[in-house]
Design a protein around this motif. Structure first.
Motif, mmCIF file in Angstrom:
data_model
loop_
_atom_site.group_PDB
_atom_site.id
_atom_site.type_symbol
_atom_site.label_atom_id
_atom_site.label_comp_id
_atom_site.label_asym_id
_atom_site.label_seq_id
_atom_site.Cartn_x
_atom_site.Cartn_y
_atom_site.Cartn_z
ATOM 1 N N HIS A 159 97.238 54.850 -22.401
ATOM 2 C CA HIS A 159 97.615 53.440 -22.492
ATOM 3 C C HIS A 159 97.501 52.987 -23.939
ATOM 4 O O HIS A 159 96.610 53.437 -24.663
ATOM 5 C CB HIS A 159 96.720 52.577 -21.589
ATOM 6 N N ILE A 160 98.376 52.081 -24.335
ATOM 7 C CA ILE A 160 98.404 51.594 -25.711
ATOM 8 C C ILE A 160 97.058 50.986 -26.138
ATOM 9 O O ILE A 160 96.694 51.029 -27.309
ATOM 10 C CB ILE A 160 99.571 50.578 -25.888
ATOM 11 N N LEU A 161 96.284 50.467 -25.199
ATOM 12 C CA LEU A 161 94.980 49.875 -25.574
ATOM 13 C C LEU A 161 94.036 50.915 -26.182
ATOM 14 O O LEU A 161 93.109 50.555 -26.913
ATOM 15 C CB LEU A 161 94.316 49.199 -24.367
ATOM 16 N N LEU A 162 94.276 52.203 -25.884
ATOM 17 C CA LEU A 162 93.448 53.253 -26.509
ATOM 18 C C LEU A 162 93.583 53.217 -28.034
ATOM 19 O O LEU A 162 92.681 53.659 -28.741
ATOM 20 C CB LEU A 162 93.853 54.636 -25.994
ATOM 21 N N THR A 163 94.696 52.704 -28.531
ATOM 22 C CA THR A 163 94.895 52.656 -29.990
ATOM 23 C C THR A 163 94.195 51.444 -30.611
ATOM 24 O O THR A 163 94.168 51.309 -31.824
ATOM 25 C CB THR A 163 96.398 52.608 -30.362
ATOM 26 N N ARG A 164 93.629 50.573 -29.782
ATOM 27 C CA ARG A 164 92.997 49.340 -30.288
ATOM 28 C C ARG A 164 91.470 49.419 -30.261
ATOM 29 O O ARG A 164 90.794 48.434 -30.535
ATOM 30 C CB ARG A 164 93.481 48.136 -29.463
ATOM 31 N N VAL A 165 90.945 50.576 -29.877
ATOM 32 C CA VAL A 165 89.495 50.793 -29.871
ATOM 33 C C VAL A 165 89.219 51.990 -30.778
ATOM 34 O O VAL A 165 89.817 53.059 -30.579
ATOM 35 C CB VAL A 165 88.991 51.083 -28.438
ATOM 36 N N THR A 166 88.353 51.828 -31.752
ATOM 37 C CA THR A 166 88.109 52.935 -32.677
ATOM 38 C C THR A 166 87.373 54.084 -31.977
ATOM 39 O O THR A 166 86.563 53.853 -31.073
ATOM 40 C CB THR A 166 87.327 52.478 -33.927
ATOM 41 N N GLY A 167 87.725 55.272 -32.356
ATOM 42 C CA GLY A 167 86.996 56.433 -31.850
ATOM 43 C C GLY A 167 87.550 57.035 -30.577
ATOM 44 O O GLY A 167 86.992 58.007 -30.067
ATOM 45 N N ALA B 268 91.866 55.725 -18.866
ATOM 46 C CA ALA B 268 92.279 54.528 -19.625
ATOM 47 C C ALA B 268 93.208 53.649 -18.786
ATOM 48 O O ALA B 268 93.071 52.415 -18.772
ATOM 49 C CB ALA B 268 92.967 54.954 -20.921
ATOM 50 N N GLU B 269 94.141 54.263 -18.072
ATOM 51 C CA GLU B 269 95.069 53.473 -17.243
ATOM 52 C C GLU B 269 94.290 52.679 -16.186
ATOM 53 O O GLU B 269 94.574 51.497 -15.944
ATOM 54 C CB GLU B 269 96.071 54.402 -16.543
ATOM 55 N N LEU B 270 93.331 53.324 -15.559
ATOM 56 C CA LEU B 270 92.540 52.660 -14.519
ATOM 57 C C LEU B 270 91.680 51.546 -15.135
ATOM 58 O O LEU B 270 91.518 50.461 -14.547
ATOM 59 C CB LEU B 270 91.657 53.683 -13.795
ATOM 60 N N ALA B 271 91.182 51.807 -16.342
ATOM 61 C CA ALA B 271 90.327 50.823 -17.013
ATOM 62 C C ALA B 271 91.099 49.564 -17.377
ATOM 63 O O ALA B 271 90.551 48.455 -17.342
ATOM 64 C CB ALA B 271 89.716 51.457 -18.271
#
Ligand code: ATP
Ligand code: TZP
Ligand code: MG
Ligand code: MG
Length: 268
Positions: A180-188, A225-228
């Motif tokens: 999910h694109i939100l993975l790119t908005r959290v460092t690490g 990530a998708e479920l989160a």
């Protein structure tokens, strides 16, 4: 049995030499998944820790000469002990020092898996790709061909992540579209993925099955990530980060089996 279940059953020790940005997130992510994180950097102990670990993850995110030497000592000790080595060349290509360190590490350590963004992987094999700090730049080029070239040149599994994740040993090539694109908005999240890949590699002794293990790791991570995202309910990236750790700890082999999106190809 699924490899995720084997990780949970066997609780593999993962030795991480990683960066100061992601250390706590990495330790918590590995614990959530069911692995046992160990961060150790001292030259006096890295060889012992690497040799006792199930896998070693080496990351140059906030490198300095001392850490680069820790990485080489740990990697070489892992090689002697037959422990799989995962390399995350964070920011390779961003500065001359980083690129040189990454090239030295792959020359002096037999790396089993490289996991990075497209630009980092290109620079690890001496090719060019636009990069912005530790994030992949746009860049044009065929990512699958690059992954195949890198795997053949380094003689290892290469994982290029992004909107699609490309995994190859130089012949088989798998594409995972979970994430999910939100993975790119959290460092690490890339760094933690490298450690999660290490945990999966730790429980698969047979190198022939390693690509399958790494593919399951990447699909499981993307699906968590998708479920989160659903759990976080549009509340923003802080809630997503917490929900993601929760999902890493609760995702089941059945969910991975049912919802993974994997395409498999052969490039003889
Ligand atoms: P970068 O610094 O370029 O962000 P990274 O080391 O953080 O690289 P990523 O490529 O961001 O690593 O990969 C981390 C996770 O984020 C992987 O699970 C990947 O599938 C996922 N991911 C990255 N970009 C996207 C995207 N555009 N859409 C969905 N998932 C993504
Ligand atoms: N700066 C140096 S290392 C690092 C930053 C922001 C973390 C990079 O983590 P990831 O997983 O590659 O996004
Ligand atoms: Mg990222
Ligand atoms: Mg990264």
């Amino acid at each position: 049995m699924s490899i995720l279940q084997q990780v949970r059953n066997r609780n593999p020790l993962v030795h991480n030499i990683t960066n100061v940005v992601v250390t706590n997130f990495t330790a918590n992510g590995l614990l959530a998944l069911g692995a046992s994180p160990f961060m150790a950097y001292a030259h006096e102990e890295v060889e012992d820790v690497a040799a006792m670990a199930g896998a070693v993850m080496l990351n140059i995110g906030t490198l300095d000469p001392y850490t680069v030497q820790s990485i080489k000592l740990a990697g070489q000790a892992a090689n002697r002990a037959g422990v799989p080595v995962i390399f995350d060349p964070v920011g390779a290509g961003a500065t001359a020092y980083r690129t040189a360190a990454a090239l030295e590490i792959v020359a002096e350590v037999k790396v089993d898996i490289v996991r990075g963004n497209v630009a980092e992987v290109a620079h690890v094999i001496g090719e060019n790709w636009q990069i912005k700090g530790v994030d992949a730049g746009g860049g044009a080029g065929d990512r699958k061909e690059l992954a195949l070239r890198a795997a053949r040149k380094l003689g290892c599994i290469v994982v290029i992540t992004g909107e699609q994740d490309i995994l190859t040993d130089g012949t088989q090539l798998n594409i995972v579209t979970n994430g999910h694109i939100l993975l790119t908005r959290v460092t690490g999240t890339g760094c933690l993925l490298s450690s999660v890949v290490a945990a999966f590699a730790a429980v698969v002794q047979d190198a022939e099955r390693r690509l399958e293990a790494v593919t399951e790791a990447v699909a499981c991570y993307g699906l968590a990530a998708e479920l989160a995202v659903v759990d976080a309910g549009g509340q923003g990236t802080g809630s997503f980060q917490t929900a993601f750790l929760n999902r890493l700890s609760t995702i089941t082999p059945e969910q991975v089996n049912e919802h993974c999106r994997i395409q498999r190809h052969i490039y003889p």
